[in-house]
Design an enzyme around this catalytic site. Sequence first.
Site, PDB file in Angstrom:
ATOM      1  N   LYS A 239       0.835  -1.192   0.000  1.00  0.00           N
ATOM      2  CA  LYS A 239       0.000   0.000   0.000  1.00  0.00           C
ATOM      3  C   LYS A 239       0.877   1.252   0.000  1.00  0.00           C
ATOM      4  O   LYS A 239       1.995   1.227   0.522  1.00  0.00           O
ATOM      5  CB  LYS A 239      -0.869   0.036   1.269  1.00  0.00           C
ATOM      6  N   ARG A 313      -9.948 -11.755   2.458  1.00  0.00           N
ATOM      7  CA  ARG A 313     -10.843 -12.793   1.924  1.00  0.00           C
ATOM      8  C   ARG A 313     -10.163 -14.160   1.914  1.00  0.00           C
ATOM      9  O   ARG A 313     -10.834 -15.193   1.970  1.00  0.00           O
ATOM     10  CB  ARG A 313     -11.315 -12.406   0.532  1.00  0.00           C
TER      11      ARG A 313
END
Length: 461
Positions: A239, A313
């Site tokens: 990020k 996820r």
Amino acid sequence: MTSALLAPGTDAIPVHLVTESGWAALEAELTPLQRGFAKASGFAPKAGRLALLPAEDGALARVLLGLGDPASATFDRFLAGKLPAALPAGDYRLEPAEGIDPAEAALAWLLGAYRFERYRKPGAERPRLVAPGGVDGTRLTRIAAAVAHGRDLVNTPSNDLGPAEIEAAIRDVAACFGATVAVVAGEELRKEFPLVHAVGAASPRAPRLIDLTWGPADAPRVTLVGKGVVFDTGGLDIKPSAGMLLMKKDMGGAAAALAAAEMIMGDALPVRLRLIVPSVENAIAGEAFRPGDVIRSRAGLTVEIGNTDAEGRLILADALSFAESDEPELLIDFATLTGAARVALGPDLPAFFTGDEGLAASVAEAGAAVNDPVWRLPLHAPYASGLDSKVADLNNVSGGPFAGAITAALFLRRFAPKTKAHVHFDLYGWNPSTKPGRPEGGEVQTARLVHALVAKRYGQA
């Protein structure tokens, strides 16, 4: 930090919750001094207006809090939550207007009294509230305490909150209610939960899966699954620095699930409860999983890693597969999963997904009932093709910029396909600014909703 309600009957200063329609009658009851003071201070029964009215000797005699029009679409049911930060120390009692729920107002006060002071000197003495007559103050205090525990976890920086500390927090709650806790880590984690292991392998803080069980074995089975990523760098798909500033909250799903579990056990609801939390740090090191890797999940499905920043996820996939093997009647997962949900609905309104129409209605109803709102997004099956992979059963991300929250939910459904009553919550887990009852910082969105849902579904409305 939160506070408890005082016993009914305690001598206290009245706080009048004033609606627009009720102001004239209340104004007539004030002493001439108080009416003059209210007028001079510009008080009107508009939402959020506050007036502290004196007695003849100058002491504080009563408080007015304007509510506005409860029928307005913008009415804030938690307005009483601004009082703990606005009033001087002392004992107070609420005088709700007609149509205002005293229990909800008292809960708003307790939620608004929360402060995170782990790294600061405690602030000044806070005002205290007497439990309204006919209200179960002990239960409201328990709910507020569970919210506070969850908020504390989200607010704690990652240097002091790793997977081991998440485990310790769950064990502490379990000990209060006689629940059992099992933990899978190390080589066993690699074998049994390969996606959880892969995401957490690069961190010196060992990943783990924490499994709490409570309640009679023959009771209806309710399973909560919470995403416990204690910090998310994005992995090798790193990020930007601005994207990491709030990544201590990436375990907000685990905090919400634990808060809901604490409320359910606190009310002794007639269910067999499981809380499953995969907890990892998505770090960068030689052991980090890579874009293009293919990993076989616990369910046997192979997953191509299209982006290491879609790690939540992955750990939920193994946890949901594990949860489904127990055949729960109700399966709920909580996760700070996608920016797409925030773009669509903003920070205050979590998205939820389910293919069960009756359950969807119950979720929305429970959220509205306890002022813990959510909004349903569709499990639009054709979008699942975006998760196709040329080398594996599926990719962990779609190939385009659209419908990111939906494709993430569709990915998760692949790992609990048999459970009809399954709800996925995509949370923000943070209050960007202070609102009544919702201080700036970590928030356990949907925890109170799930508590109310389980209570109504299994016999304690």
